[in-house]
Design an enzyme around this catalytic site. Structure first.
Site, short mmCIF file in Angstrom:
data_model
loop_
_atom_site.label_atom_id
_atom_site.label_comp_id
_atom_site.label_asym_id
_atom_site.label_seq_id
_atom_site.Cartn_x
_atom_site.Cartn_y
_atom_site.Cartn_z
N SER A 1 53.92 -0.39 -61.09
CA SER A 1 55.23 -0.68 -60.51
C SER A 1 55.16 -1.32 -59.12
O SER A 1 56.10 -1.98 -58.71
CB SER A 1 56.07 0.60 -60.44
OG SER A 1 56.43 1.03 -61.73
N HIS B 1 56.65 7.45 -69.99
CA HIS B 1 55.27 7.91 -69.78
C HIS B 1 55.05 9.26 -70.47
O HIS B 1 53.99 9.50 -71.06
CB HIS B 1 54.99 8.08 -68.29
CG HIS B 1 54.54 6.84 -67.59
ND1 HIS B 1 53.39 6.16 -67.92
CD2 HIS B 1 55.08 6.17 -66.54
CE1 HIS B 1 53.23 5.12 -67.12
NE2 HIS B 1 54.25 5.10 -66.27
N ASP C 1 63.20 0.67 -64.38
CA ASP C 1 61.74 0.77 -64.37
C ASP C 1 61.22 1.08 -65.76
O ASP C 1 61.63 2.05 -66.40
CB ASP C 1 61.31 1.86 -63.39
CG ASP C 1 59.87 1.70 -62.94
OD1 ASP C 1 58.99 1.54 -63.81
OD2 ASP C 1 59.62 1.73 -61.73
N ASP D 1 58.14 6.23 -53.70
CA ASP D 1 57.57 5.69 -54.92
C ASP D 1 57.49 4.16 -54.86
O ASP D 1 58.12 3.51 -54.03
CB ASP D 1 58.40 6.15 -56.12
CG ASP D 1 57.62 6.13 -57.42
OD1 ASP D 1 56.38 6.03 -57.37
OD2 ASP D 1 58.25 6.21 -58.49
N ASP E 1 60.33 -3.97 -64.13
CA ASP E 1 59.07 -4.41 -63.55
C ASP E 1 57.98 -4.57 -64.61
O ASP E 1 57.02 -5.30 -64.43
CB ASP E 1 58.60 -3.46 -62.45
CG ASP E 1 58.77 -2.00 -62.84
OD1 ASP E 1 59.26 -1.72 -63.95
OD2 ASP E 1 58.43 -1.12 -62.02
N THR F 1 58.51 1.42 -56.54
CA THR F 1 59.56 0.40 -56.67
C THR F 1 60.41 0.26 -55.41
O THR F 1 60.56 -0.85 -54.91
CB THR F 1 60.43 0.68 -57.90
OG1 THR F 1 59.59 0.66 -59.06
CG2 THR F 1 61.50 -0.37 -58.05
#
Length: 684
Positions: free
Chosen positions: A197, A454, A148, A256, A492, A258
């Site tokens: 995502s 992030h 990710d 989450d 992604d 994904t």
């Protein structure tokens, strides 16, 4: 002007006008699927016609000129389908399919007292069975290794840390580097050049673009996000057609985006109660094969969603669930009747998973014990209340060595002291799924590559990429063992504009860096902070050399010439170039963990990067983002690496492609087959 150009522009304008309502009323009229959508032959999808209502509404829909019957939406009423948001009218055809390859035209009308809007959408059907003869080999098992947020620079950074560079030559290759197929993938969503995502994964799993925050559904104005019009996932399609199983493994909370975007249909990725309920309720637990995902493995964090609301650290609420799907969704998609506990805050979902045949593990020790001998038929592993901890923090606990500056182990503070590594979870998943003769689809996510990017925590993001690559090695080993398996490594989207800018070149190295006074108050461009001068670029960067221990991870990330990372999509932070002793508090945690007064806040964990050890953390970096506490995703293309055993399916993924192409290429490999032959391993 070239006459051909004029003709093309005229045709493009005509196509654009065809997708726009012919009348101004009803306002907001829309037809889903959108123009240009693609499906496999017999892939299920919903058709929806909607508009803002002014009094009673009627609607019609045609498929290639033949009128179709709505499965919900009473004509000439203000209630229509009963699930449209206030002020909206909606009409649905649930679970429809198209068989014939090629382009098909959907046309709709919606009428209220102010007039009629006419809408048109052209969709394409692709035959996945084409070319399945002539000695071709079918892909039996599909493995999607999803890093990710992982861009090219993340992969490069991990390789430099793991293997180093000598005289310009890398000292080794990552597992993902050794795959023969390499391509580029665009990452846009239905409503933006920059995806999150949810549609980022769902495009691989369905062949369709979705709007940000939405998983496996088209945009719609409905009363509950789980009622939005659906598109069938790869797991559902192959389970229905071939009886395949599904496995989902992540280092994130399992609710989450994904993992959910492989099995859950919702217009709000954050509605965790409904997400985890749908995992079980549409898993085809009875094994009938006519519906659902065939879910056999679900592992990650997120125990909070499985515990009744009366249990400590539960996050279940009726507000984030749904108490039953519309009747035409159940009938159109062949789903079983609604479980009595669906959407209830006090549902004990762990108990219900066990009742459906899943063996449950909550620690690494339990997971190892379960798979040491005869693997269970189904496996549920929940190793944290929210997101699992990152690799470097798990490794620190296993080594028994606190990170510099930390007073306790993060995994202990997160109340999850014994968590498995991602490669260990992947190994367990393969043990379970390999028992299913009809084959499987497995998605393994290295979630914190994104989450730590992030948070602009470069060392933890690199550690996550190293952990993810070890799981890639597990996937390749099992692909060779099982045969007829295709493995993809991709992301992604890219996160944070992660960039390798140089290496520490301060005389005295890390110790000298630690001795520098804080530059937190140095804000004027005319003043150069000392830590900024420590960045060696070009020749001064040299070749960082990390010591790798037997567990496969660096002894420390703080070496004298450590690699330094910048962030092109950054927010405010303080940069010291040193490893952070503790992670920033994850957003996906029970409320009792978060905030300054929560379990983690009380121990000094920061809630956003700019609050992390402000006085001692180097110089202030002003971010480019308004009001953001994190770095953000970018629109950069991402690399895809492909490997296949038994066939040359990996060749499909060489070159540039759209993210939705991945779905069709995987389906064609599974149902149409590829030329026999394995990758030549002479140079491994």
């Amino acid at each position: 002007m070239n006459p051909l150009v004029s003709i093309r522009r005229a045709l493009a304008l005509s196509a654009l006008l065809a997708a726009v309502p012919a009348a101004a009323a009803p306002a907001g009229a829309a037809l889903m699927p959108p123009d240009g959508a693609r499906f496999l032959s017999h892939q299920r999808f919903d058709i929806r016609v909607e508009g803002q209502s002014s009094g009673a509404c009627t609607a019609k829909v045609w498929i290639d000129g033949h009128q179709a019957a709505f499965t919900s939406g009473a004509q000439g009423t203000t209630t229509t389908d009963g699930i449209s948001a206030p002020g909206w009218a909606g009409f649905n055809v649930r679970g429809t399919t198209l068989a014939s390859p090629g382009w098909h035209t959907l046309t709709a009308e919606i009428t209220d007292a102010t007039g009629t809007a006419t809408l048109t959408s052209r969709v394409q059907v692709i035959d996945p069975f084409h070319g399945g003869r002539g000695g071709r080999r079918l892909t039996r098992n599909i493995v999607i290794m999803l890093g990710d947020g992982m861009g090219v620079a993340h992969r490069t950074a991990a390789r430099i840390v793991r293997y180093g560079v000598t005289a310009g030559d890398p000292g080794g290759r990552l597992e993902m580097d050794r795959f023969p197929g390499l391509g580029l993938v665009s990452t846009h969503s239905l409503n933006s050049i920059i995806t999150d995502s949810a549609p980022g994964m769902a495009c691989y799993a369905s062949g369709n673009h979705f709007a940000n925050s939405q998983e496996g559904v088209y945009p719609a104005h409905v009363t509950n996000p789980f009622f939005a019009p659906r598109v069938e996932y790869l797991s559902e399609y192959l389970h229905r057609v071939k009886g395949t199983a599904l496995g989902l493994v992540t280092t994130a909370d399992v609710e989450d985006a994904t993992p959910a975007a492989n099995a859950v249909h919702t217009a709000n990725r954050n509605n965790g109660t409904g997400v985890v309920d749908q995992y079980l309720d549409e898993s085809d637990a009875s094994g009938k094969g006519g519906h659902g995902t065939g879910l056999k493995v679900l592992m990650g964090g997120g125990r909070r969603w499985f515990l009744p609301s009366t249990t400590l650290y539960s996050s279940r609420t009726a507000a984030t669930g749904y108490a039953g799907l519309p009747k035409d969704v159940l009938s159109g998609w062949g789903l079983p009747s609604t479980p009595a506990a669906q959407g209830l805050a006090n549902r004990d979902l762990i108990a219900e998973f066990k009742g459906a045949g899943f063996t449950y593990a909550r620690t690494s020790a339990e997971l190892q014990a379960l798979t040491a001998g005869h693997a269970p038929d189904k496996l549920l592993g929940l190793f944290g209340y929210g997101n699992m901890n990152v690799a470097l923090d798990k490794v620190a606990k296993r080594r028994g060595i606190l990170p510099p500056g930390a007073s306790s182990f993060a995994v202990d503070d997160y109340l999850a002291p014994d968590q498995p590594m991602l490669d260990e979870m992947a190994e367990a998943a393969f043990h379970v799924l390999s028992r299913h003769r009809e084959g499987f689809v497995l998605m393994v996510e290295g979630a914190h590559i994104d989450k730590q990017s992030h948070l602009m925590d470069a060392d933890r993001a690199i550690g996550e990429t190293l952990e993810f690559d070890r799981a890639v090695g597990v996937a390749r080993k099992w692909a060779d063992r099982l045969g007829d398996t295709t493995v993809l490594v991709l992301a992604d989207h890219e996160c944070s504009g992660f960039s390798l800018i140089g290496a520490l070149s301060l005389e005295g190295g890390v110790q000298a860096l630690k001795a520098l006074p804080s530059d937190a108050a140095t804000l004027s461009p005319s003043q150069v902070p000392a830590r900024q001068n420590a960045v060696g670029t070009y020749d001064l960067a040299g070749f960082p050399a990390y010591q790798i221990l037997a567990d496969g991870y660096p002894a420390t990330m703080d070496i004298d010439n450590k690699m330094l990372v910048g962030f092109g999509a950054n927010s405010d932070r303080y940069e010291s170039w040193l490893s952070k002793p503790t992670p920033v508090i994850d957003s996906l945690l029970p409320g009792a963990f978060k905030g300054t007064g929560g379990l983690l806040g009380a121990k000094g964990y920061a809630t956003i990067p700019e609050l992390r050890n402000v006085d001692a953390n180097g110089f202030f970096v002003r971010g480019q983002l308004n009001g953001e506490g994190q770095a953000v995703h970018t629109a950069a293309d991402i690399p895809v690496s492909a490997y296949s055993s038994g066939s040359r399916a990996w060749m499909r993924f060489v070159g540039t492609q759209k993210n939705t192409d991945i779905f069709f290429k995987l389906a064609q490999a599974a149902l149409g087959g590829d030329e026999r032959g394995d990758y030549d391993r002479d140079d491994d």
